[in-house]
Design an enzyme around this catalytic site. Structure first.
Site, PDB file in Angstrom:
ATOM      1  N   ASP A 119      -0.700   5.423  -5.931  1.00 37.82           N
ATOM      2  CA  ASP A 119       0.014   4.383  -5.188  1.00 37.82           C
ATOM      3  C   ASP A 119      -0.862   3.197  -4.790  1.00 37.82           C
ATOM      4  O   ASP A 119      -0.343   2.103  -4.580  1.00 37.82           O
ATOM      5  CB  ASP A 119       0.649   4.981  -3.922  1.00 37.82           C
ATOM      6  N   HIS A 131      -4.437  13.344  -1.416  1.00 36.64           N
ATOM      7  CA  HIS A 131      -3.391  13.986  -2.218  1.00 36.64           C
ATOM      8  C   HIS A 131      -3.342  15.466  -1.883  1.00 36.64           C
ATOM      9  O   HIS A 131      -4.390  16.069  -1.614  1.00 36.64           O
ATOM     10  CB  HIS A 131      -3.678  13.805  -3.717  1.00 36.64           C
TER      11      HIS A 131
HETATM   12  N1  ACO Z   1      -6.049   8.505   5.427  1.00 32.92           N
HETATM   13  C1  ACO Z   1      -6.817   9.042   6.399  1.00 32.92           C
HETATM   14  N2  ACO Z   1      -7.014  10.363   6.531  1.00 32.92           N
HETATM   15  C2  ACO Z   1      -6.416  11.162   5.627  1.00 32.92           C
HETATM   16  C3  ACO Z   1      -5.613  10.664   4.591  1.00 32.92           C
HETATM   17  C4  ACO Z   1      -5.451   9.275   4.510  1.00 32.92           C
HETATM   18  N3  ACO Z   1      -4.709   8.739   3.554  1.00 32.92           N
HETATM   19  N4  ACO Z   1      -5.147  11.689   3.855  1.00 32.92           N
HETATM   20  C5  ACO Z   1      -5.631  12.787   4.405  1.00 32.92           C
HETATM   21  N5  ACO Z   1      -6.388  12.475   5.482  1.00 32.92           N
HETATM   22  C6  ACO Z   1      -7.077  13.399   6.351  1.00 32.92           C
HETATM   23  C7  ACO Z   1      -6.129  13.890   7.444  1.00 32.92           C
HETATM   24  O1  ACO Z   1      -6.141  13.068   8.581  1.00 32.92           O
HETATM   25  C8  ACO Z   1      -6.666  15.265   7.689  1.00 32.92           C
HETATM   26  O2  ACO Z   1      -7.836  15.152   8.467  1.00 32.92           O
HETATM   27  P1  ACO Z   1      -8.138  16.190   9.636  1.00 32.92           P
HETATM   28  O3  ACO Z   1      -8.258  17.521   8.939  1.00 32.92           O
HETATM   29  O4  ACO Z   1      -9.382  15.681  10.228  1.00 32.92           O
HETATM   30  O5  ACO Z   1      -6.937  16.125  10.548  1.00 32.92           O
HETATM   31  C9  ACO Z   1      -7.094  15.751   6.301  1.00 32.92           C
HETATM   32  O6  ACO Z   1      -7.430  14.553   5.589  1.00 32.92           O
HETATM   33  C10 ACO Z   1      -6.006  16.516   5.559  1.00 32.92           C
HETATM   34  O7  ACO Z   1      -4.821  15.688   5.514  1.00 32.92           O
HETATM   35  P2  ACO Z   1      -3.350  16.220   5.471  1.00 32.92           P
HETATM   36  O8  ACO Z   1      -2.426  15.119   5.835  1.00 32.92           O
HETATM   37  O9  ACO Z   1      -3.252  17.480   6.248  1.00 32.92           O
HETATM   38  O10 ACO Z   1      -3.229  16.569   3.940  1.00 32.92           O
HETATM   39  P3  ACO Z   1      -1.896  16.927   3.199  1.00 32.92           P
HETATM   40  O11 ACO Z   1      -2.270  17.688   1.989  1.00 32.92           O
HETATM   41  O12 ACO Z   1      -0.928  17.555   4.138  1.00 32.92           O
HETATM   42  O13 ACO Z   1      -1.285  15.501   2.829  1.00 32.92           O
HETATM   43  C11 ACO Z   1      -1.004  13.428   1.815  1.00 32.92           C
HETATM   44  C12 ACO Z   1      -1.459  14.873   1.594  1.00 32.92           C
HETATM   45  C13 ACO Z   1       0.381  13.417   2.451  1.00 32.92           C
HETATM   46  C14 ACO Z   1      -0.920  12.753   0.455  1.00 32.92           C
HETATM   47  C15 ACO Z   1      -2.026  12.719   2.710  1.00 32.92           C
HETATM   48  O14 ACO Z   1      -3.271  12.621   2.047  1.00 32.92           O
HETATM   49  C16 ACO Z   1      -1.534  11.361   3.161  1.00 32.92           C
HETATM   50  O15 ACO Z   1      -0.811  11.261   4.133  1.00 32.92           O
HETATM   51  N6  ACO Z   1      -1.924  10.263   2.409  1.00 32.92           N
HETATM   52  C17 ACO Z   1      -1.417   8.952   2.730  1.00 32.92           C
HETATM   53  C18 ACO Z   1      -0.020   8.766   2.142  1.00 32.92           C
HETATM   54  C19 ACO Z   1      -0.051   8.641   0.634  1.00 32.92           C
HETATM   55  O16 ACO Z   1      -0.863   7.943   0.069  1.00 32.92           O
HETATM   56  N7  ACO Z   1       0.915   9.324  -0.003  1.00 32.92           N
HETATM   57  C20 ACO Z   1       1.060   9.283  -1.442  1.00 32.92           C
HETATM   58  C21 ACO Z   1       0.679  10.599  -2.049  1.00 32.92           C
HETATM   59  S1  ACO Z   1       0.721  10.518  -3.821  1.00 32.92           S
HETATM   60  C22 ACO Z   1       2.368  10.364  -4.176  1.00 32.92           C
HETATM   61  O17 ACO Z   1       3.229  10.833  -3.505  1.00 32.92           O
HETATM   62  C23 ACO Z   1       2.664   9.556  -5.364  1.00 32.92           C
END
Ligand code: ACO
Length: 381
Positions: free
Chosen positions: A318, A267
């Site tokens: 989710d 998140h």
């Molecule tokens: N699975 C695997 N790795 C993850 C995940 C995940 N779900 N979420 C974050 N990471 C990792 C990234 O790969 C990244 O790693 P790195 O630094 O080694 O490259 C690090 O954690 C940071 O991730 P970002 O994507 O940069 O974090 P950001 O704050 O931009 O994104 C987000 C947040 C979009 C929610 C992200 O965690 C994600 O894509 N999750 C999966 C999609 C999801 O579940 N979305 C629903 C969010 S809640 C909602 O909208 C109701």
């Protein structure tokens, strides 16, 4: 061509991370994962003691209703459930492959043409429009789900609450009380969540003084993406691909090794946990045991364990919603649209809040294009 984003420039935060874009009294989203609050009320308590309709009143009006206020509000919600026949029959005929989110987005856009208050942005008109939008979404979604099965819409049942009536409109049968409450709880959890991408989209549109239907249409488009609301359906597709609890651990380890994102985890704001997830997980397990179908929840436990140990990632709302909706026998493609059904309250509340002391949202960007150069005639390029 644009160059890659430069993240070190002072004042620039990719993805607007940590940028404060406004103030809001509607919900408190605590980064450490302390309970989500709607106007100060804990969401866990609202799930136990309230219902989606009362929560909608709360987020729209900023206070819990008295008995009289609630009855009047609920009466309007029930009266407004019907969607104009022209819209229903038109959208039910759209190509089968149209995503439900696109159907809802088009539905809201079309509803604008039937609402005499569409151009009226006064508080009174926007409260009316909010009630209509909240009331009509389940009817539209249920009708489209039935249409894809070649079935005619089922008219709303005025005796049932918002959640139970949605389940009723899918089958024509009054739903099991636990199923209806499980759905109601999920709608409460999804109702509102600060300046998330779709709500922010709605507020950006509202800041131009555009109408509520336009704001909501944009918000639905933003919610559709798999990084936002679309994660619930993608989480379920993933569990279906895994297929069996015995394969879950290796499947997730392989996916992480390939640097794949696991939908329903992580998140932007929460650093340790999403307080809504355990609420839905508990209801999911309750339904799983009732139905004697625990496989999906067993799988979820394994996925959660591996993600926590390997990446310190926790499930967001989710992930448990995906399996809960699956057990309620809802089509997976309807998972994100159910988020729309719930979040309509939050979006409408934010649109009205944005109107107060409004200033158009107009951020800046850093120019990364070429320096000035002379135009070259086509023949000389
Ligand atoms: N699975 C695997 N790795 C993850 C995940 C995940 N779900 N979420 C974050 N990471 C990792 C990234 O790969 C990244 O790693 P790195 O630094 O080694 O490259 C690090 O954690 C940071 O991730 P970002 O994507 O940069 O974090 P950001 O704050 O931009 O994104 C987000 C947040 C979009 C929610 C992200 O965690 C994600 O894509 N999750 C999966 C999609 C999801 O579940 N979305 C629903 C969010 S809640 C909602 O909208 C109701």
């Amino acid at each position: 061509m644009a160059t890659a984003p430069q993240t070190q420039i002072p004042g620039y935060s990719p993805g607007l991370e940590d940028v404060i874009a406004g103030t809001s009294a509607i919900s408190k989203v605590d980064p450490q994962g302390d309970e989500l609050l709607y106007y100060g009320y804990k969401v866990s308590q609202l799930c136990e003691q309230s219902n989606f309709e009362e929560v909608s009143y709360l987020v729209l009006n900023g206070k819990l209703p008295t008995k009289t206020e609630f009855e009047a509000f609920n009466k309007k919600l029930v009266q407004e459930r019907n969607v104009p026949e022209e819209i229903l029959s038109y959208l039910c005929k759209m190509p089968e492959k149209a995503h439900y989110m696109d159907i809802l987005r088009s539905g809201v856009s079309l509803m604008a043409h039937f609402d005499p208050q569409v151009e009226d942005n006064s508080k009174e008109a926007e409260l009316n429009k909010s009630i209509k939008l909240i009331a009509k979404m389940p009817t539209l979604l249920a009708a489209r789900i039935r249409a894809l099965k070649g079935e005619k819409p089922v008219a709303p049942n005025a005796k049932l609450n918002h959640a139970a009536n949605f389940l009723y409109m899918l089958t024509g049968k009054e739903p099991d009380a636990d199923f209806a409450k499980a759905l109601d709880v999920s709608l409460i959890c999804y109702a509102e969540h600060g300046f998330n991408a779709s709500t922010f989209t709605a507020r950006v549109i509202a800041s131009t003084l555009s109408d509520m239907h336009s704001c909501v249409t944009g918000a639905i488009g933003a919610l559709k993406g798999p990084l936002h609301g679309g994660a619930n359906e993608h989480a379920m597709y993933m569990l279906l691909k895994i297929g069996d609890p015995s394969k879950a651990e290796q499947w997730i380890r392989d996916a992480l090794a390939k640097k794949e994102k696991i939908m329903g985890f992580g998140h932007r704001v929460y650093k340790k946990k999403d307080s809504r997830a355990p609420i839905l997980k508990e209801w999911g397990w309750k339904m799983a045991k009732k139905l004697k179908q625990t496989k999906w929840h067993e799988m979820q436990e394994i996925v959660e364990r591996v993600l926590m140990s390997e990446k310190k990632l926790f499930p967001n709302v989710d992930f448990p919603a995906a399996t809960l909706y699956y057990l309620l026998d809802l089509p997976i493609e309807a998972d994100t649209p159910l988020f729309v059904v719930a979040r309509m309250s939050g979006w409408c509340a934010h649109i009205m809040e944005q109107r107060i002391g409004n200033r158009i949202m107009r951020p800046e960007s850093i120019y990364t294009g070429p320096e000035p150069k002379d135009f070259v005639e086509m023949a000389k390029r």
